[in-house]
Design an enzyme around this catalytic site. Structure first.
Site, PDB file in Angstrom:
ATOM      1  N   ARG A   1       1.078   1.814  -6.023  1.00 11.97           N
ATOM      2  CA  ARG A   1       1.344   0.868  -4.937  1.00 11.97           C
ATOM      3  C   ARG A   1       0.089   0.125  -4.483  1.00 11.97           C
ATOM      4  O   ARG A   1       0.168  -0.811  -3.685  1.00 11.97           O
ATOM      5  CB  ARG A   1       1.957   1.604  -3.736  1.00 11.97           C
ATOM      6  CG  ARG A   1       3.272   2.282  -4.014  1.00 11.97           C
ATOM      7  CD  ARG A   1       3.784   2.999  -2.782  1.00 11.97           C
ATOM      8  NE  ARG A   1       4.136   2.057  -1.734  1.00 11.97           N
ATOM      9  CZ  ARG A   1       5.352   1.547  -1.558  1.00 11.97           C
ATOM     10  NH1 ARG A   1       6.327   1.873  -2.386  1.00 11.97           N
ATOM     11  NH2 ARG A   1       5.593   0.711  -0.569  1.00 11.97           N
TER      12      ARG A   1
ATOM     13  N   HIS B   1       7.937 -32.459 -24.195  1.00 13.85           N
ATOM     14  CA  HIS B   1       7.701 -33.078 -22.880  1.00 13.85           C
ATOM     15  C   HIS B   1       6.383 -32.590 -22.279  1.00 13.85           C
ATOM     16  O   HIS B   1       6.284 -32.394 -21.064  1.00 13.85           O
ATOM     17  CB  HIS B   1       8.876 -32.782 -21.939  1.00 13.85           C
ATOM     18  CG  HIS B   1      10.163 -33.382 -22.397  1.00 13.85           C
ATOM     19  ND1 HIS B   1      10.517 -34.673 -22.133  1.00 13.85           N
ATOM     20  CD2 HIS B   1      11.172 -32.854 -23.139  1.00 13.85           C
ATOM     21  CE1 HIS B   1      11.696 -34.931 -22.666  1.00 13.85           C
ATOM     22  NE2 HIS B   1      12.113 -33.839 -23.290  1.00 13.85           N
TER      23      HIS B   1
ATOM     24  N   GLU C   1       0.710  -9.553 -17.646  1.00 12.26           N
ATOM     25  CA  GLU C   1       0.501  -8.487 -16.667  1.00 12.26           C
ATOM     26  C   GLU C   1      -0.450  -7.422 -17.191  1.00 12.26           C
ATOM     27  O   GLU C   1      -1.349  -6.971 -16.470  1.00 12.26           O
ATOM     28  CB  GLU C   1       1.839  -7.815 -16.316  1.00 12.26           C
ATOM     29  CG  GLU C   1       2.659  -8.528 -15.274  1.00 12.26           C
ATOM     30  CD  GLU C   1       3.929  -7.765 -14.953  1.00 12.26           C
ATOM     31  OE1 GLU C   1       4.287  -7.685 -13.771  1.00 12.26           O
ATOM     32  OE2 GLU C   1       4.583  -7.264 -15.888  1.00 12.26           O
TER      33      GLU C   1
ATOM     34  N   GLU D   1      10.445 -13.167 -19.445  1.00 13.22           N
ATOM     35  CA  GLU D   1      10.068 -11.773 -19.242  1.00 13.22           C
ATOM     36  C   GLU D   1       8.999 -11.327 -20.230  1.00 13.22           C
ATOM     37  O   GLU D   1       8.068 -10.607 -19.871  1.00 13.22           O
ATOM     38  CB  GLU D   1      11.302 -10.872 -19.354  1.00 13.22           C
ATOM     39  CG  GLU D   1      11.034  -9.384 -19.175  1.00 13.22           C
ATOM     40  CD  GLU D   1      10.443  -9.016 -17.823  1.00 13.22           C
ATOM     41  OE1 GLU D   1       9.979  -7.874 -17.682  1.00 13.22           O
ATOM     42  OE2 GLU D   1      10.419  -9.871 -16.906  1.00 13.22           O
TER      43      GLU D   1
ATOM     44  N   LYS E   1       3.115  -2.144  -7.465  1.00 12.12           N
ATOM     45  CA  LYS E   1       4.494  -1.967  -7.913  1.00 12.12           C
ATOM     46  C   LYS E   1       5.512  -2.559  -6.961  1.00 12.12           C
ATOM     47  O   LYS E   1       6.415  -3.279  -7.378  1.00 12.12           O
ATOM     48  CB  LYS E   1       4.763  -0.466  -8.091  1.00 12.12           C
ATOM     49  CG  LYS E   1       6.155  -0.130  -8.597  1.00 12.12           C
ATOM     50  CD  LYS E   1       6.323  -0.554 -10.033  1.00 12.12           C
ATOM     51  CE  LYS E   1       7.651  -0.112 -10.600  1.00 12.12           C
ATOM     52  NZ  LYS E   1       7.868  -0.670 -11.948  1.00 12.12           N
TER      53      LYS E   1
ATOM     54  N   LYS F   1       5.356  -9.809 -19.049  1.00 15.06           N
ATOM     55  CA  LYS F   1       4.854  -8.500 -19.470  1.00 15.06           C
ATOM     56  C   LYS F   1       3.488  -8.646 -20.155  1.00 15.06           C
ATOM     57  O   LYS F   1       2.575  -7.861 -19.923  1.00 15.06           O
ATOM     58  CB  LYS F   1       5.837  -7.833 -20.446  1.00 15.06           C
ATOM     59  CG  LYS F   1       7.049  -7.249 -19.795  1.00 15.06           C
ATOM     60  CD  LYS F   1       6.690  -6.036 -18.982  1.00 15.06           C
ATOM     61  CE  LYS F   1       7.421  -5.967 -17.670  1.00 15.06           C
ATOM     62  NZ  LYS F   1       7.469  -7.047 -16.781  1.00 15.06           N
TER      63      LYS F   1
ATOM     64  N   ASN G   1       1.102   0.199   6.056  1.00  8.21           N
ATOM     65  CA  ASN G   1       1.597  -0.621   4.949  1.00  8.21           C
ATOM     66  C   ASN G   1       2.357  -1.789   5.563  1.00  8.21           C
ATOM     67  O   ASN G   1       3.297  -1.587   6.329  1.00  8.21           O
ATOM     68  CB  ASN G   1       2.524   0.191   4.039  1.00  8.21           C
ATOM     69  CG  ASN G   1       3.173  -0.674   2.972  1.00  8.21           C
ATOM     70  OD1 ASN G   1       2.577  -1.642   2.499  1.00  8.21           O
ATOM     71  ND2 ASN G   1       4.397  -0.337   2.594  1.00  8.21           N
ATOM     72  N   GLY G   2       1.948  -3.013   5.232  1.00 11.18           N
ATOM     73  CA  GLY G   2       2.600  -4.196   5.784  1.00 11.18           C
ATOM     74  C   GLY G   2       1.568  -5.223   6.201  1.00 11.18           C
ATOM     75  O   GLY G   2       0.402  -5.158   5.812  1.00 11.18           O
TER      76      GLY G   2
ATOM     77  N   CYS H   1       0.846  -1.192   0.000  1.00 13.45           N
ATOM     78  CA  CYS H   1       0.000   0.000   0.000  1.00 13.45           C
ATOM     79  C   CYS H   1       0.882   1.242   0.000  1.00 13.45           C
ATOM     80  O   CYS H   1       2.093   1.168   0.161  1.00 13.45           O
ATOM     81  CB  CYS H   1      -0.899   0.001   1.225  1.00 13.45           C
ATOM     82  SG  CYS H   1      -1.867  -1.510   1.427  1.00 13.45           S
TER      83      CYS H   1
ATOM     84  N   TRP I   1      -3.750  -1.781  -1.359  1.00 10.17           N
ATOM     85  CA  TRP I   1      -3.720  -3.054  -2.079  1.00 10.17           C
ATOM     86  C   TRP I   1      -4.161  -4.095  -1.058  1.00 10.17           C
ATOM     87  O   TRP I   1      -3.467  -4.364  -0.089  1.00 10.17           O
ATOM     88  CB  TRP I   1      -2.315  -3.354  -2.606  1.00 10.17           C
ATOM     89  CG  TRP I   1      -2.261  -4.554  -3.497  1.00 10.17           C
ATOM     90  CD1 TRP I   1      -2.489  -4.584  -4.838  1.00 10.17           C
ATOM     91  CD2 TRP I   1      -1.955  -5.908  -3.113  1.00 10.17           C
ATOM     92  NE1 TRP I   1      -2.342  -5.867  -5.321  1.00 10.17           N
ATOM     93  CE2 TRP I   1      -2.015  -6.699  -4.284  1.00 10.17           C
ATOM     94  CE3 TRP I   1      -1.634  -6.525  -1.904  1.00 10.17           C
ATOM     95  CZ2 TRP I   1      -1.764  -8.067  -4.273  1.00 10.17           C
ATOM     96  CZ3 TRP I   1      -1.391  -7.882  -1.897  1.00 10.17           C
ATOM     97  CH2 TRP I   1      -1.459  -8.641  -3.066  1.00 10.17           C
TER      98      TRP I   1
END
Length: 611
Positions: free
Chosen positions: A27, A506, A490, A483, A606, A487, A101-102, A2, A75
């Site tokens: 955030r 496989h 996301e 990556e 983020k 992206k 935050n936490g 957050c 968040w």
């Protein structure tokens, strides 16, 4: 994850709080709220949804003219996004409000204890326990009430605290979650990130572990959790307001993609002088220690982990040391074999990633030295590491990282050459001067790819209707595939997976059917023919295949690839930095055409500062 802010000064607090929360919305953006001390009362407004919803609700509302206040953008972890679960939370008496935050790990035990004493809870959050305890303990002394409460908490927390009996004061607390103090002219600020107040002041101080700050309009005093006063040094930052603005771009993500040449240049240019790599940050890396390293462990999360996967190939080729790459969330819960001959490398954009920070501390307990590759000066990971390499990428706002990833890759190249020269592990083929010349050209090569973005847009547009996408590659191309897939999923919300191309038979190939979209990265000359065989296998089963390859290999695939995206020829180790750029653009353009919330993808934030 957050974002928290706070203000105390001589101006109205609420305009700053709303403005600052907008800067921190990356955030978390499930809900937002503010509390303002006004005429001896705490007035609280909080709303589910984006900051704009809160801003609209505040418009014309009375009671928010006070000169001290706190704010929060959430968040969600404990409890669904809702007005009730939004922060700030306030104690039953209405005297104290808290933003957090936490995660409080022992909140259920504390909650049951307080409920047994008659305290009533309104929300599903762990945060409400904090303010409920403060309300229960409060005897008129807010500082000691805060101290008594935080000593009972287990977990991570950055707190902003407002008390109606102290209308000209904001208290800040830090344990394992980031918090920075800004010093203005007769006003002071707290925030999870400098971007919240960079347009107000450049004078800052980061709270270290288990520290408390008491802010008034004209002073800030610092204490440890024992209540003992401590001294802190202030830092002047050189970020500009423009660094956190869109500068005419529709989205931060596109702006930051286009900033990659500058970010890479800023990372490498100060470190190459007179054909030598100069790393003042690594002065403590003496030759005896470097030659004693028997193993390198790279630990990271998300995109930083993908940088680590690429680094494994590069380090083992150039440095000739065994390398392990782990997700931080997995590494910390197994029994890794690390010791004084192990170099731990922690990669993190924010320098506050919770799992990575835990790995750092565990590694040091085993006697390993820790090198941090981070973007934020003075962050927790940077502060606690033995060696620090800063990636001067500048502030990155979009949740989906681009330029920070590229700057991290550039730092890997520099570190690899720096260590390889000391250990005398470079071959004639991998000559030091040849690679330094190549690294110096890297920003320009990235620029060349960005100049073809309109062609990449046309390719992305052709395949917007896909439901599933696969990314394939071998060696370093596989690291890039990871990556590229991340992206894509996301920001587009389309299911995508990355696979080592050699693993197709496989199991994965059973998912290929007519019309399946495959992005294949084929830049590695040594493995090119093998990758081409894998491309032909998926095409034979009906896949549509877009191939990212080098200019010199374009004609070798032109007769069977659905589309081709070319990147410049370059030494193999650098191709990862080039091949990722069109994949970033593909993800971005696909998301734009689908109308996604690109800079704030659903359910993401983020900086991951909780487990």
């Amino acid at each position: 994850m957050c974002g928290i802010v706070g203000y105390v000064g001589r101006n109205h607090a609420s305009p700053f709080l709303i403005h600052a929360l907008g800067k921190l919305e990356y955030r978390g953006y499930d809900s937002a709220g503010i509390a303002v001390c006004n005429d001896g009362n705490l007035n609280v407004l909080k709303k589910k949804g984006r900051i704009q919803v809160l801003k609209n609700a505040l418009n014309g509302l009375f009671g928010f003219d006070g000169t001290s206040g706190i704010g929060h953008t959430r968040w969600a972890t404990h409890g669904e996004p809702s007005d009730t679960n939004a922060h700030p939370h306030t104690c039953e008496s209405g005297k104290i409000s808290v933003v957090h935050n936490g995660i409080i790990e022992n909140y259920m035990i504390l909650k049951k204890s307080l409920e047994n004493k008659g305290v009533i809870f309104k929300s599903q959050t762990d945060t409400e326990v904090i303010v409920a305890m403060m309300g229960f303990f409060y005897n008129g002394d807010i500082f000691n009430t805060v101290r008594k409460t935080i000593l009972s908490l287990e977990g991570s927390f950055a707190l902003g605290i407002l008390c109606a009996d102290y209308p000209e004061q904001v208290i800040a607390v830090k344990k394992e979650s980031p918090l920075v103090i800004g010093f203005g002219d007769n006003e002071n600020y707290i925030a999870s990130d400098i971007s919240a107040f960079v347009d107000k002041t450049k004078k800052i101080c980061r709270l270290d572990e288990c520290e408390i700050a008491v802010l008034n309009s004209d002073s800030v005093n610092f204490y440890n959790f024992n209540g003992e006063k401590i001294e802190k040094n202030l830092t002047n930052i050189d970020w500009t307001i423009g660094s956190s603005e869109k500068d005419g771009f529709e989205h931060y993500m596109l702006k930051e993609i286009m900033e990659q040449p500058a970010a890479v240049r800023a990372t490498i240019k100060p470190r190459i002088k007179n054909n030598e790599i100069i790393m003042n940050e690594l002065d403590k890396f003496d030759k005896k220690y470097i030659n004693s390293i028997k193993k390198i462990c790279i630990v990271a999360c998300g995109s930083a982990y993908h940088v680590g996967v690429a680094a494994k190939y590069i380090f083992e080729t150039l440095i000739k040391i065994p390398v392990e790459v782990d997700l931080a969330s997995e590494f910390r819960y197994r029994s890794p074999v690390i010791n004084t001959e192990t170099l731990m490398i922690i990669i993190s954009q924010s320098g506050e990633t919770a799992d990575s920070l835990a790995v750092l501390r565990e590694s040091k307990r085993h006697g390993a030295k820790v090198l941090a590759i981070v973007n934020v000066v003075g962050s927790s990971i940077a502060s606690e590491s033995d060696f620090v390499f800063y990636t001067w990428a500048g502030i990155e706002i979009s949740v989906a990282t681009t330029k920070a990833y590229s700057a991290q890759l550039a730092s890997i190249y520099l570190f690899a050459f720096y260590i390889a020269k000391i250990r005398d592990s470079l071959t004639n083929e991998n000559s030091y001067k040849k690679y330094l010349d190549s690294i110096n050209k890297l920003p320009d090569l990235i620029t060349n790819i960005l100049e073809t973005k309109e062609e990449i847009y046309k390719i992305a547009k052709k395949y917007t209707a896909c439901d599933n996408v696969f990314f394939l590659g071998r060696g370093l191309d596989y690291a890039v595939s990871l990556e590229g897939s991340l992206k894509f999923k996301e920001v587009s919300y389309i299911h995508s997976e990355a696979y080592a191309a050699g693993e197709l038979k496989h199991g994965t190939i059973s998912l290929i059917e007519t019309g399946t979209l495959v992005y294949a990265i084929a830049t590695n000359k040594r493995l090119f023919e093998k990758t081409v065989s894998n491309i032909r296998e998926v095409i034979a089963r009906g896949a549509v295949c877009v191939v990212i390859t080098t200019e010199s290999k374009k004609t070798d695939i032109s007769d069977f690839a659905s589309d081709i995206i070319c990147i410049p020829d370059a030494p193999e180790f650098m191709l990862a930095s080039l091949a990722v750029v069109p994949l970033q653009l593909i993800a971005y353009y696909t998301a734009v055409m689908l109308g996604r919330d690109i800079d704030k993808p659903r359910n993401l934030a983020k900086s991951v500062t909780v487990e």
